[in-house]
Scaffold this active site. Structure first.
Site, PDB file in Angstrom:
ATOM      1  N   GLN A 197       0.836  -1.195   0.000  1.00  9.81           N
ATOM      2  CA  GLN A 197       0.000   0.000   0.000  1.00  9.81           C
ATOM      3  C   GLN A 197       0.873   1.249   0.000  1.00  9.81           C
ATOM      4  OE1 GLN A 197      -3.367  -0.180   2.704  1.00  9.81           O
ATOM      5  NE2 GLN A 197      -3.276  -2.410   2.737  1.00  9.81           N
ATOM      6  N   LYS A 251       1.877   7.435   6.546  1.00  9.79           N
ATOM      7  CA  LYS A 251       0.791   6.563   6.108  1.00  9.79           C
ATOM      8  C   LYS A 251      -0.496   7.377   6.150  1.00  9.79           C
ATOM      9  CE  LYS A 251       2.690   2.047   7.294  1.00  9.79           C
ATOM     10  NZ  LYS A 251       2.449   0.733   7.932  1.00  9.79           N
ATOM     11  N   ALA A 283       5.961   8.158  11.232  1.00  5.43           N
ATOM     12  CA  ALA A 283       6.823   7.326  12.072  1.00  5.43           C
ATOM     13  C   ALA A 283       8.272   7.708  11.832  1.00  5.43           C
ATOM     14  CB  ALA A 283       6.607   5.852  11.745  1.00  5.43           C
ATOM     15  N   ALA A 284       8.972   8.040  12.903  1.00  4.22           N
ATOM     16  CA  ALA A 284      10.372   8.449  12.782  1.00  4.22           C
ATOM     17  C   ALA A 284      11.214   7.324  12.201  1.00  4.22           C
ATOM     18  CB  ALA A 284      10.909   8.860  14.151  1.00  4.22           C
ATOM     19  N   PHE A 285      12.129   7.680  11.327  1.00  2.00           N
ATOM     20  CA  PHE A 285      13.022   6.701  10.717  1.00  2.00           C
ATOM     21  C   PHE A 285      14.027   6.184  11.747  1.00  2.00           C
ATOM     22  CE2 PHE A 285      13.356   6.802   5.828  1.00  2.00           C
ATOM     23  CZ  PHE A 285      11.990   6.666   5.719  1.00  2.00           C
ATOM     24  N   ASP A 340      -0.776  -9.502  10.804  1.00  3.88           N
ATOM     25  CA  ASP A 340       0.163  -9.321   9.699  1.00  3.88           C
ATOM     26  C   ASP A 340       1.601  -9.156  10.211  1.00  3.88           C
ATOM     27  OD1 ASP A 340       0.908  -8.929   7.000  1.00  3.88           O
ATOM     28  OD2 ASP A 340       0.906  -6.764   7.280  1.00  3.88           O
ATOM     29  N   GLU A 377      12.636  -7.494  12.593  1.00  2.00           N
ATOM     30  CA  GLU A 377      14.017  -7.042  12.412  1.00  2.00           C
ATOM     31  C   GLU A 377      14.714  -6.866  13.748  1.00  2.00           C
ATOM     32  OE1 GLU A 377      14.433  -3.614   9.927  1.00  2.00           O
ATOM     33  OE2 GLU A 377      13.079  -4.375   8.383  1.00  2.00           O
ATOM     34  N   ASP A 390       5.859  -1.691  11.527  1.00  2.00           N
ATOM     35  CA  ASP A 390       4.756  -1.943  10.607  1.00  2.00           C
ATOM     36  C   ASP A 390       3.545  -2.540  11.324  1.00  2.00           C
ATOM     37  OD1 ASP A 390       3.430  -1.900   8.241  1.00  2.00           O
ATOM     38  OD2 ASP A 390       4.515  -3.548   7.307  1.00  2.00           O
TER      39      ASP A 390
END
Length: 554
Positions: free
Chosen positions: A238, A254, A358-360, A427, A432, A447
């Site tokens: 998406q 998003k 969302a902060a990287f 989902d 990670e 996510d």
């Protein structure tokens, strides 16, 4: 004679072609010429009207590509996104509260009148907020093991200065160049932007510490920093946008796709469900209340689609998908696997759209991450089932496979299972970790957009890892017991925490109530495991000191 007629016919065709080209050019230029007045003012040459109070920026005249697809628009009512969903959620919450009194209803109406940039009213006076009391509880004050150099993601040299102009190249600058960028008298770390403070605070055990002031400042940056560029994120099913800020920080945007009160349609498979922006926001707050601190900071923001997306993007594929709907709203749809078409376009009111930012995490060139396949990954197939769905002894096989055969990884999976079940997130196909820390580190909860889809249904299959393995950290178990108590009720804590967000309310009231119900189901599952296998075989003591009585101290 015949040749003369042929030549005349060719000249006639050429003249028709030139006239058509001229008319086409004039049609393209006419709107712009109509908008230009004397001295560069838009509109006609009439005297300027009297000064009027400033208004929100109106959408600009559609560009050439927009005019050609003016009739493209979304056929779905849910695609016409606006702030009405928040108002509907507030009205539903008021109805659920029953006789809450006229004062509460008036407060709700007043909150709807507050603009996104206006200061929020102070919380009502009274007893200490439950959230503050929770974070003062002994379970939320347990100290981490002492941190060695190898436990820090970055070993920061206080003599090294960060060059903001080189942030896009991810370079660190030596102190020889610091005069150009640092105000006099500041220490180097104090001068770092908040996103960089967040990065250098990551260690083996947590993404951020409990009382790191940079996190609250970073949440504020996510909603207030000027957006300087936008691009579509590659991969994924998406549409997601990468937004870069004036302070060189980046965040994943998003956009809103569903209103607060909408549930996932019953005929949707989990892998074709919408990704919800409010689920990303709520997941960050839930993760913090559970004291995991494994979700990067996320905040909600109202974005001007014209000024903050279309006008600053260099992504031509994204830019080409903007259009104006018949309702005169700015819309776009981007490119992705699912829901990227004019039928599922994202539309503003007229050009304002909600979304989560969302902060990287640190760039992979600076801090590599390893991607792991979730052992309890679903089949992502309409008919096939995964092995764990048909084999009740599947966990025994997992526990004999690295990295689950040693260390704390299997306990991290159980934490993630509880986290996902409380949200209703099916989902979770991969996860990670930071490569630097090897297998002795936490799982990053990334996510979470497919959580909070159904408040009327509890998906018990999400709890299968816990039911099969019958293992859980003692700290997690005690906190879950604490959050089931009336004075620390999970739904009330979440509601208080989410009210801090700029686009609150974030969750529909039934979603909050569903979390309390699911929490009781988790505790029942752990209780059944303890009855079957014994407390010491189920609950793993991860405390350095005895905390058997902490839950009874208050």
């Amino acid at each position: 004679m015949k040749m003369l007629l042929v030549r005349k016919f060719r000249v006639l065709i050429l003249m028709v072609f030139l006239v058509a080209c001229t008319m086409h050019i004039m049609i393209d230029l006419l709107p712009r010429l109509e908008r230009r007045g004397p001295e560069g003012r838009p509109g006609c040459s009439c005297p300027p009207p009297a000064a009027a109070p400033p208004r929100a920026a109106a959408p600009r005249w559609p560009s050439k590509h927009t005019l050609r697809i003016l009739q493209d628009f979304s056929a779905e009512p849910a695609s016409n996104l606006s702030s009405q969903s928040r108002e509907a959620a507030e009205r539903a919450a008021e109805r659920a509260a029953g006789g809450g009194g006229a004062a509460e209803r008036a407060a709700g109406r007043a909150r709807r009148l507050i603009g996104p940039g206006a200061p929020r009213p102070p919380p009502p006076a009274g007893n200490a907020a439950p959230l503050a009391a929770l974070f003062q509880h002994p379970l939320y004050r347990a100290a981490l093991p002492p941190l060695a150099d190898g436990d820090l993601l970055f070993n920061v040299n206080s003599d090294i200065r960060f060059n903001p102009r080189a942030a896009e190249q991810l370079e660190w600058q030596n102190e020889d160049h610091h005069e150009e960028f640092l105000p006099t008298g500041e220490t180097s770390i104090d001068s770092y932007p908040n996103w960089l403070k967040f990065h250098i605070g990551i260690n083996r055990y947590e993404l951020y510490s409990r009382h790191n002031p940079a996190i609250e400042a970073l949440l504020q940056d996510l909603v207030s920093q000027k957006i300087t560029s936008v691009a579509m994120k590659s991969g994924g099913t998406q549409l997601k946008l990468i937004m870069t800020f004036q302070n060189y920080g980046q965040a994943l945007f998003k956009p809103m796709k569903q209103t607060r009160e909408q549930e996932t349609p019953p005929d949707f498979f989990y892998f074709s469900d919408y990704e919800r922006h409010n689920a990303e926001i709520a997941a960050f707050h839930l993760d913090r209340i559970l004291d995991f601190r494994r979700v990067p900071p996320v905040a909600g923001r109202l974005v001007n689609m014209t000024r903050e997306i279309r006008d600053v993007t260099r992504d031509k594929k994204l830019w080409r998908t903007f259009f104006i709907s018949p309702a005169n709203n700015i819309c776009f749809y981007g490119e992705c696997s699912y829901y990227c078409s004019t039928e599922h376009a994202l539309c503003g009111k007229p050009d304002q759209i909600e979304g989560s930012l969302a902060a990287f995490l640190p760039d992979l060139s600076l801090a590599k991450r390893k991607t792991w396949r979730n052992p309890w990954r679903r089949s992502y197939h309409k008919r096939k089932k995964a092995e764990w769905e048909v084999d009740p002894d599947y966990c025994e096989e997992v526990k004999q496979t690295p990295p689950y055969d040693s260390g704390t990884r299997i306990l991290d999976i159980m934490d993630m299972t509880v986290f996902d079940f409380l949200m209703g997130n099916m989902d979770r196909h991969h996860y990670e970790t930071f490569e630097k820390f090897g297998n002795e580190t936490f799982i990053i909860h990334l996510d979470n957009g497919r959580g909070f889809g159904k408040y009327s249904h509890d998906e018990l299959s999400i709890l299968v890892p816990l039911n099969q393995c019958c293992r859980i950290r003692k700290s997690t178990y005690l906190r879950l017991q604490l959050l089931a108590k009336e004075e620390y009720k999970l739904s009330l804590l979440m509601k208080e925490s989410l009210l801090k967000d700029k686009i609150a309310p974030i969750l529909y009231q039934p979603h909050l109530e569903a979390m309390d119900r699911r929490l009781r189901i988790v505790l029942k599952a752990v209780s059944d495991c303890i009855e079957k296998d014994g407390y010491d075989n189920v609950v793993e003591n991860d405390f350095n000191t005895d905390v058997n009585t902490v839950t009874t101290e208050r």
